[in-house]
Motif scaffolding. Structure first.
Motif, short mmCIF file in Angstrom:
data_model
loop_
_atom_site.label_atom_id
_atom_site.label_comp_id
_atom_site.label_asym_id
_atom_site.label_seq_id
_atom_site.Cartn_x
_atom_site.Cartn_y
_atom_site.Cartn_z
N LYS A 1 11.46 3.44 -0.61
CA LYS A 1 10.29 3.34 -1.48
C LYS A 1 9.09 4.14 -0.96
CE LYS A 1 10.10 -1.20 -1.48
NZ LYS A 1 9.68 -2.59 -1.80
N PHE A 2 8.98 4.26 0.37
CA PHE A 2 7.78 4.87 0.95
C PHE A 2 8.08 6.04 1.86
CE2 PHE A 2 6.97 0.38 0.09
CZ PHE A 2 5.82 0.46 -0.69
N THR B 1 0.82 -1.20 0.00
CA THR B 1 0.00 0.00 0.00
C THR B 1 0.86 1.26 0.00
OG1 THR B 1 -1.78 1.17 1.16
CG2 THR B 1 -0.11 0.09 2.52
N GLU B 2 0.32 2.34 -0.52
CA GLU B 2 0.97 3.64 -0.43
C GLU B 2 0.24 4.56 0.54
OE1 GLU B 2 1.31 5.24 -4.35
OE2 GLU B 2 2.88 3.82 -4.95
N LYS C 1 5.73 9.10 1.05
CA LYS C 1 4.31 8.77 1.25
C LYS C 1 3.98 8.49 2.72
CE LYS C 1 3.68 6.94 -3.43
NZ LYS C 1 5.03 7.29 -3.92
#
Length: 431
Positions: free
Chosen positions: A154-155, A88-89, A158
């Motif tokens: 990666k996140f 999920t983001e 976010k």
């Protein structure tokens, strides 16, 4: 309030447990020699260690504490380790999962079923618990969470954690001799489940994966048996699959000074953005394949020369007893013990918590077996990385082993109380 008192208070708060709660506790037995109303098991933890008597009772290890259980805790007999990738983001969704995981872990480590249990609920809906641990003791289950470098890469934006990756959470370099399988390497986060009953450990990972479905998925996992290191003082030193004692001078869970110096992240380590790791540690996981068939054809003298210890007692070369201080210069220059010893590495010391594994064969009639190496330290740049550089370049043992999987994780501090949750110090500014 101590962890023991806290556990007793939590038990007292549940004076009228539900039928499903009682089912979740089924078969839990006695609490260290004293029967507890409702059939529950007392959680016993002394500082960073557990009362040794609890190891023989199937008792629960306290979930709450300044540090996560499963690090300095006495090493259990079985392991199920899982690395996850985030799907999920949505930051809120990920945090919600961490809170749900925490509540499930809190219950499972106490010997309770997840949620409303494995049966008795709405027939048209899946049960909250998969059920295979019903009737089993807690078996000293510990669940330990860690966050990998890729979570921040990666996140970071976010999840609003881009500026919170600790410098100590360093990517491991490619070491000489590495032959890493990408399907067994890395991961955005991990869960280490240790227990004395393999079904209890597998049940824990299975249920966390089920709760996280759609938010995370398992990237790879590893089952382990036969602990290869001990954190319990005066306990018999375990042997690895090569037949040698491993971890003779491992850090014990009662050695608070050594834990503080080498394992726990201290306030002020790193920069302000890594303050959330205070009370945590850094984990290196390495899947090390042993060339069992070649080793088994090697003479006893050569085996002992390679390790720098005798195979029976475990004593260093020229010594009579296992714990006699080694004289490193009496060993061959490429002996494993000599090269790995802190005196050969400017005092580098790590806490080892590894397990043996066998995963069938490789299709060529050879066992896929070896050591699943787990090591905790205050900073991987000052712990595993320089130590492995030294070993990978010179160690005679390298002829018989190969590192085929690898990961590194930041393991945050413990869950403080019933209102706290895994990762709160990372994801809550106010925490």
């Amino acid at each position: 309030m101590t962890d023991t008192q806290e556990a007793a208070t939590e038990a007292a708060d549940s004076k009228a447990p539900s039928r499903r709660s009682l089912i979740g506790w089924g078969g839990a037995g006695l609490a260290l020699g004293a029967a507890v109303a409702g059939g529950t098991v007392a959680a016993v933890r002394s500082g960073d260690d557990m009362d040794p008597a609890a190891a023989e009772t199937g008792a629960a290890v306290a979930f709450h504490g300044a540090n996560q259980a499963g690090i300095a805790t006495p090493v259990q007999d079985r392991l199920h380790f899982a690395a996850f990738d985030v799907q999920t983001e949505d930051r809120a969704e990920f945090v919600r999962m961490l809170k749900d995981w925490t509540e499930a872990a809190r219950r499972m480590t106490a010997g309770k079923a997840v949620g409303d249990g494995a049966y008795g609920g709405l027939a048209e809906a899946p049960p909250d618990d998969t059920g295979e641990a019903l009737g089993l003791k807690p078996s000293r289950l510990t669940l330990t969470i860690g966050f990998g470098p890729s979570l921040f890469e990666k996140f970071g934006e976010k999840f609003q954690i881009a500026d919170r990756r600790p410098a100590a959470l360093a990517d491991l370099p490619q070491f000489p001799g590495d032959n890493l399988d990408k399907t067994r390497t890395g991961g955005d986060l991990c869960i280490q489940a240790c227990a004395d009953d393999p079904q209890v450990a597998v049940h824990a990972i299975r249920n966390l994966a089920r709760i996280g479905f759609g938010t995370v998925n398992i990237r790879w996992s590893q089952l382990g048996f036969g602990k290869t290191s001990s954190t319990t003082p005066n306990a018999q030193t375990p042997r690895n699959l090569m037949g040698f004692k491993d971890g003779t001078r491992n850090i014990a869970g009662t050695e608070t000074d050594r834990l503080k110096k080498f394992v726990w992240v201290a306030d002020g380590d790193g920069d302000a953005n890594s303050a959330w790791m205070t009370g945590g540690s850094y984990l290196v996981a390495r899947r090390i394949r042993m060339h069992i068939e070649t080793w088994d054809r090697t003479s006893l003298q050569e085996q002992e020369d390679i390790f720098g210890r005798d195979k029976g007692e475990g004593a260093a070369v020229g010594k009579a007893k296992e714990h006699d201080p080694p004289f490193l210069k009496a060993m061959k220059p490429d002996a494993h013990v000599r090269l790995a010893h802190p005196d050969s590495n400017h005092g580098i010391t790590i806490l080892r918590r590894g397990y043996s594994f066998t995963d069938g064969t490789d299709g060529l009639g050879r066992l896929d077996a070896g050591l699943f190496f787990l090591a905790y330290q205050r900073d991987v740049r000052e712990g595993f990385i320089p130590l492995q550089r030294s070993l990978s370049a010179k160690d005679a043992l390298n002829e018989y082993i190969q590192h085929v999987g690898s990961a590194v994780f930041a393991v945050p501090p413990g869950v403080r109380d019933k209102d706290d949750w895994w990762g709160s110090t990372l994801f809550s500014k106010e925490a």
